[in-house]
Design a protein around this motif. Structure first.
Motif, mmCIF file in Angstrom:
data_model
loop_
_atom_site.group_PDB
_atom_site.id
_atom_site.type_symbol
_atom_site.label_atom_id
_atom_site.label_comp_id
_atom_site.label_asym_id
_atom_site.label_seq_id
_atom_site.Cartn_x
_atom_site.Cartn_y
_atom_site.Cartn_z
ATOM 1 N N GLU A 52 0.710 -1.485 0.123
ATOM 2 C CA GLU A 52 -0.049 -0.038 0.052
ATOM 3 C C GLU A 52 0.883 1.326 -0.043
ATOM 4 O O GLU A 52 0.599 2.207 -0.651
ATOM 5 C CB GLU A 52 -1.070 -0.005 1.416
ATOM 6 C CG GLU A 52 -1.829 -1.098 1.136
ATOM 7 C CD GLU A 52 -2.986 -0.937 2.351
ATOM 8 O OE1 GLU A 52 -2.639 -0.423 3.430
ATOM 9 O OE2 GLU A 52 -3.663 -1.928 2.575
ATOM 10 N N GLU A 53 2.015 1.248 0.840
ATOM 11 C CA GLU A 53 2.714 2.448 0.967
ATOM 12 C C GLU A 53 3.514 2.456 -0.420
ATOM 13 O O GLU A 53 3.764 3.868 -0.898
ATOM 14 C CB GLU A 53 3.829 2.348 2.019
ATOM 15 C CG GLU A 53 3.140 2.414 3.438
ATOM 16 C CD GLU A 53 4.344 2.070 4.437
ATOM 17 O OE1 GLU A 53 5.519 1.728 4.134
ATOM 18 O OE2 GLU A 53 4.034 2.056 5.555
ATOM 19 N N LYS A 54 3.937 1.468 -1.384
ATOM 20 C CA LYS A 54 4.584 1.668 -2.406
ATOM 21 C C LYS A 54 3.635 2.248 -3.365
ATOM 22 O O LYS A 54 3.865 3.176 -4.444
ATOM 23 C CB LYS A 54 5.090 0.283 -2.810
ATOM 24 C CG LYS A 54 5.726 0.380 -4.190
ATOM 25 C CD LYS A 54 6.478 -1.175 -4.744
ATOM 26 C CE LYS A 54 7.174 -0.943 -5.836
ATOM 27 N NZ LYS A 54 6.777 0.045 -6.938
ATOM 28 N N MET A 55 2.422 1.806 -3.386
ATOM 29 C CA MET A 55 1.299 2.394 -4.269
ATOM 30 C C MET A 55 1.034 3.915 -3.981
ATOM 31 O O MET A 55 0.893 4.655 -5.163
ATOM 32 C CB MET A 55 0.001 1.413 -4.160
ATOM 33 C CG MET A 55 -0.023 0.226 -4.665
ATOM 34 S SD MET A 55 -1.338 -0.697 -4.330
ATOM 35 C CE MET A 55 -2.706 0.218 -4.964
ATOM 36 N N GLU A 56 0.889 4.147 -2.801
ATOM 37 C CA GLU A 56 0.875 5.648 -2.605
ATOM 38 C C GLU A 56 2.077 6.503 -2.914
ATOM 39 O O GLU A 56 1.816 7.640 -3.610
ATOM 40 C CB GLU A 56 0.788 5.689 -1.177
ATOM 41 C CG GLU A 56 -0.470 5.463 -0.556
ATOM 42 C CD GLU A 56 -0.754 5.493 0.933
ATOM 43 O OE1 GLU A 56 0.196 6.175 1.633
ATOM 44 O OE2 GLU A 56 -1.593 4.899 1.812
ATOM 45 N N ARG A 57 3.069 5.949 -2.691
ATOM 46 C CA ARG A 57 4.428 6.636 -3.313
ATOM 47 C C ARG A 57 4.380 6.620 -4.952
ATOM 48 O O ARG A 57 4.759 7.776 -5.186
ATOM 49 C CB ARG A 57 5.593 5.937 -2.870
ATOM 50 C CG ARG A 57 6.068 6.265 -1.364
ATOM 51 C CD ARG A 57 7.551 5.810 -1.130
ATOM 52 N NE ARG A 57 7.672 4.588 -1.624
ATOM 53 C CZ ARG A 57 7.509 3.239 -0.817
ATOM 54 N NH1 ARG A 57 7.108 3.296 0.284
ATOM 55 N NH2 ARG A 57 7.899 2.120 -1.358
ATOM 56 N N ASP A 58 4.142 5.829 -5.511
ATOM 57 C CA ASP A 58 4.035 5.739 -7.043
ATOM 58 C C ASP A 58 3.062 6.610 -7.412
ATOM 59 O O ASP A 58 3.297 7.492 -8.473
ATOM 60 C CB ASP A 58 3.598 4.453 -7.409
ATOM 61 C CG ASP A 58 4.871 3.392 -7.176
ATOM 62 O OD1 ASP A 58 5.987 3.858 -6.948
ATOM 63 O OD2 ASP A 58 4.836 2.043 -7.364
#
Length: 157
Positions: A52-58
């Protein structure tokens, strides 16, 4: 050498205890959750949070790229430069409707105001060398006052 000692001593200990205590996994056979010192559920939750954090950063990164592409497109339109397909793709990737950050919007607004001033008559006069605008304004105001006084003296008006 340590492997040989472990296998020899470990095998003898298993025989001596009679296999009591269940089967222990060696270090190579541990699950990733056990290697991290977590239960399986904690490990799965941790992995889910990472995704989820990776998706938000992306998503934030894509938004910033689209904002920059919008600024570049603005300047390309302003200076009549050819469009760039990469910028158009980045804007469309985010959804096509990109709001500029306040700082960039202020910069563009200030730039537009400066361009309007340069395009005005007074802006063009400031570009002429050896021209004193203050003295020109004083002469113009003096002329207007003279016209007002002569208009008061005129019997027709």
């Amino acid at each position: 050498m340590a492997f040989m000692v472990k296998s020899m001593v470990g095998g003898q200990l298993k025989n001596l205890t009679g296999g009591l205590g269940g089967e222990e996994k060696s270090e190579g056979e541990k699950s990733p959750a056990e290697a991290q010192g977590m239960t399986r559920e904690e490990y799965e939750e941790y992995q889910r949070q990472l995704v989820e954090e990776k998706m938000e950063r992306d998503a934030q990164f894509a938004q910033r790229k689209a904002e920059r592409a919008t600024v570049r497109s603005h300047f390309r339109d302003k200076y009549r430069l050819p469009k760039n397909e990469t910028d158009d793709n980045q804007i469309q990737l985010v959804g096509g409707d990109v709001e500029l950050p306040k700082e960039l919007a202020k910069m563009i607004e200030q730039d537009n105001e400066e361009e309007e001033e340069k395009n005005s008559v007074i802006g063009q006069l400031t570009n002429i060398q050896n021209l004193d605008l203050d003295s020109l304004k004083d002469k113009a105001s003096a002329t207007l006052e003279d016209l007002k006084q002569s208009a008061e003296k005129c019997s027709v008006m």
